[in-house]
Design an enzyme around this catalytic site. Sequence first.
Site, short mmCIF file in Angstrom:
data_model
loop_
_atom_site.label_atom_id
_atom_site.label_comp_id
_atom_site.label_asym_id
_atom_site.label_seq_id
_atom_site.Cartn_x
_atom_site.Cartn_y
_atom_site.Cartn_z
N GLN A 316 -50.22 23.14 46.31
CA GLN A 316 -48.91 23.45 46.90
C GLN A 316 -47.90 22.40 46.49
O GLN A 316 -46.74 22.46 46.87
CB GLN A 316 -49.02 23.48 48.44
CG GLN A 316 -49.96 24.55 48.94
CD GLN A 316 -50.35 24.31 50.39
OE1 GLN A 316 -49.67 24.76 51.30
NE2 GLN A 316 -51.42 23.60 50.60
N ASN A 317 -48.38 21.41 45.74
CA ASN A 317 -47.50 20.27 45.41
C ASN A 317 -46.61 20.59 44.22
O ASN A 317 -47.00 21.29 43.30
CB ASN A 317 -48.35 19.03 45.13
CG ASN A 317 -49.16 18.64 46.35
OD1 ASN A 317 -48.85 19.09 47.45
ND2 ASN A 317 -50.18 17.84 46.17
N HIS A 336 -46.33 26.57 44.73
CA HIS A 336 -44.94 26.45 45.15
C HIS A 336 -44.04 25.99 44.00
O HIS A 336 -43.02 25.36 44.21
CB HIS A 336 -44.84 25.48 46.34
CG HIS A 336 -45.55 26.00 47.55
ND1 HIS A 336 -45.84 25.23 48.66
CD2 HIS A 336 -46.06 27.24 47.83
CE1 HIS A 336 -46.48 25.97 49.55
NE2 HIS A 336 -46.63 27.19 49.08
N CYS A 347 -27.41 33.56 36.28
CA CYS A 347 -27.82 34.33 35.09
C CYS A 347 -29.30 34.14 34.75
O CYS A 347 -29.81 34.73 33.83
CB CYS A 347 -26.97 33.95 33.88
SG CYS A 347 -27.35 32.32 33.21
N THR A 444 -53.99 19.11 53.17
CA THR A 444 -52.97 20.11 53.54
C THR A 444 -53.11 20.48 55.01
O THR A 444 -54.22 20.55 55.53
CB THR A 444 -53.08 21.37 52.67
OG1 THR A 444 -52.16 22.36 53.18
CG2 THR A 444 -54.47 21.98 52.63
N CYS A 485 -58.32 11.11 51.70
CA CYS A 485 -59.04 11.94 50.73
C CYS A 485 -59.60 11.11 49.56
O CYS A 485 -60.66 11.45 49.04
CB CYS A 485 -58.20 13.11 50.25
SG CYS A 485 -56.63 12.65 49.54
P1 OAD Z 1 -48.21 18.81 55.11
O1 OAD Z 1 -47.34 17.60 55.23
O2 OAD Z 1 -47.90 19.95 55.98
O3 OAD Z 1 -49.71 18.40 55.36
C1 OAD Z 1 -50.29 17.31 54.71
C2 OAD Z 1 -51.66 17.07 55.30
O4 OAD Z 1 -52.27 16.05 54.54
C3 OAD Z 1 -51.65 16.61 56.74
O5 OAD Z 1 -52.55 17.39 57.50
C4 OAD Z 1 -52.11 15.16 56.68
O6 OAD Z 1 -52.98 14.84 57.76
C5 OAD Z 1 -52.89 15.13 55.40
N1 OAD Z 1 -52.88 13.83 54.71
C6 OAD Z 1 -51.85 13.00 54.49
N2 OAD Z 1 -52.24 11.95 53.74
C7 OAD Z 1 -53.56 12.13 53.50
C8 OAD Z 1 -54.54 11.40 52.77
N3 OAD Z 1 -54.25 10.25 52.13
N4 OAD Z 1 -55.79 11.91 52.73
C9 OAD Z 1 -56.10 13.04 53.37
N5 OAD Z 1 -55.22 13.77 54.05
C10 OAD Z 1 -53.96 13.33 54.11
O7 OAD Z 1 -48.20 19.21 53.57
P2 OAD Z 1 -48.67 20.59 52.90
O8 OAD Z 1 -49.76 21.20 53.67
O9 OAD Z 1 -48.90 20.31 51.48
O10 OAD Z 1 -43.40 23.44 50.56
O11 OAD Z 1 -47.37 21.45 53.07
C11 OAD Z 1 -47.30 22.75 52.52
C12 OAD Z 1 -45.91 23.06 52.05
O12 OAD Z 1 -44.99 22.81 53.10
C13 OAD Z 1 -45.42 22.20 50.93
O13 OAD Z 1 -45.82 22.68 49.68
C14 OAD Z 1 -43.95 22.21 51.07
C15 OAD Z 1 -43.83 22.16 52.57
O14 OAD Z 1 -42.71 22.75 53.10
C16 OAD Z 1 -42.35 23.37 49.72
O15 OAD Z 1 -41.86 22.33 49.40
C17 OAD Z 1 -41.84 24.64 49.21
#
Ligand code: OAD
Length: 530
Positions: A316-317, A336, A347, A444, A485
């Site tokens: 999703q990154n 994404h 255009c 995520t 992670c």
């Molecule tokens: P989130 O910020 O919603 O979730 C990130 C998750 O990663 C959280 O549950 C944290 O606990 C976990 N986390 C953070 N650091 C970590 C680490 N070092 N090791 C393990 N876990 C860790 O991010 P996404 O789920 O990626 O969309 O969010 C999904 C989408 O929402 C993104 O792609 C973005 C956002 O709006 C767009 O930009 C279009």
Amino acid sequence: MTTVFGSNVEGLSHKRRYSQNGEQAKVAGDKKTRLGESSDNANGNGTYASADNVLQVPSKGDELQDVSVGSHAHDTDVLAPVAPQKQISIGKDRHTNKYVFPHISRDDLVNARKFLKYYGLRKFLDSYLPEELNSLYIYFLIKLLGFEIKDREMVNAIYKHVELPEPSAPPRKDLIYNDFEDPLEKRHAVRLIKDLQKAINKVLCTRLRLSNFTTPDAFVERLQSAKSILVLTGAGVSTSLGIPDFRSSEGFYSKIRHLGLEDPQDVFNYDIFMQDPSVFYNIAHLVLPPENIYSPLHGFIKMLQDKGKLLRNYTQNIDNLESYAGIDPEKVVQCHGSFATASCTTCHWKLPGDKIFENIRRLELPLCPYCYMKRKEFFPNDSVIPSGGNGGSEDISAGLNTPLKSHGVLKPDITFFGEALPSKFHKTIREDILKCDLLVCIGTSLKVAPVSEIVNMVPSHVPQILINRDPVKHAEFDLNLLGYCDDVATLIAQKCSWDIPHERWNTLKNKKFNCIESDRGVYSITPKED
Ligand code: OAD
């Protein structure tokens, strides 16, 4: 040069439409179900039925909480669930005049959920509910399915009339069983029926956990034999590189709270971009991807590729760091989108994404050279110059009466809320969910559909693992490895005797970890102090 600070985001006219959409998502249930899509569409049997795969803003007001998570309410130990010995029967204490709920054991809960999934709604209701009842039976059934209502007013109204026995107390023989008068107000009864429907839908579309896949060793064994691993990643895989995730307390959305947006996710809202692209370009410099770095976790995915085990990495990154780790572009789906390319909103002329990086860093709107002249007609006082290309005067937008502020503005090809996901996602996911023999979700919160639905699309026999700092309560993973992670990946690679291709591996491979089970299938992984 026009800077884009100070744009008035409060007064956007489409705000109402946006919150209506949010409301629709909420009413449809807390699973981010799309309107018009039945809950059967994501039922864990590998079917993928969705007509309109636009990026969904996660719903916020989740009034019903699934409290079964972590209690292994879904274990598939026994093939068929047992029919309840008798229908629910709630007696009343003749002295206190309160209803006494029977104790709900973990087995009762597991069985009720399984019964509903195996036999369907009608048989479930017939088997569990008596013909005569009041709305407390509905509430009890919601609890039996493993859900708790969060609305305090509702809960207070219920517990004015209810007492819960001690779990160890013997069944009471002195209760009255023929009082079905409804102690709750009609509005509460109606709410309970709606909540029961939500709970039922949630159970029907959530997978059952596998009972034999609950340890890190089972994961290691499966990694060694797996041939087609589907890895689903989110922002957490890049945070060790200093890139914030979105929803954590230190995440991107809390960093931009000062902008005063009604919802920080609005910065990635397509309708808002079209009305006023400065909302995004005010913050775009904060999400520009770094170059030439990748985390040990990215290296872990590359390692799976090198071993011929990676079916696909759905990320999703938008940071494109998979490419720096050397993961084959064929094996990556940027669900994404990414900053790799940008397109004109008018255009649709496409250009390499890095051509607009300078504008982004200088907080300028990047403009399309082909739509520039027309834009100048619409906005004569606009002093922004076009980005890339040779400039031009082609009148692509002739006929537009009311110019949008986004006319001729270039937008990075990242997927905004309300936009369709890249076509590659749709092309590959249907086949991949059927091919994969292991699903690993990493870093995520799984809050954004349709990617969050992948966990309910893969066939139910395929093991699912979560590697994340925080638990993900709305999904049913067989194994939850909670921690950073990079640490979890290191521990797992050590256990497999594999080497992660990363510059830090020489240090990491000797790192020691505590791996403590807090519940069945839930482990917390932390580095050992030296
Ligand atoms: P989130 O910020 O919603 O979730 C990130 C998750 O990663 C959280 O549950 C944290 O606990 C976990 N986390 C953070 N650091 C970590 C680490 N070092 N090791 C393990 N876990 C860790 O991010 P996404 O789920 O990626 O969309 O969010 C999904 C989408 O929402 C993104 O792609 C973005 C956002 O709006 C767009 O930009 C279009």
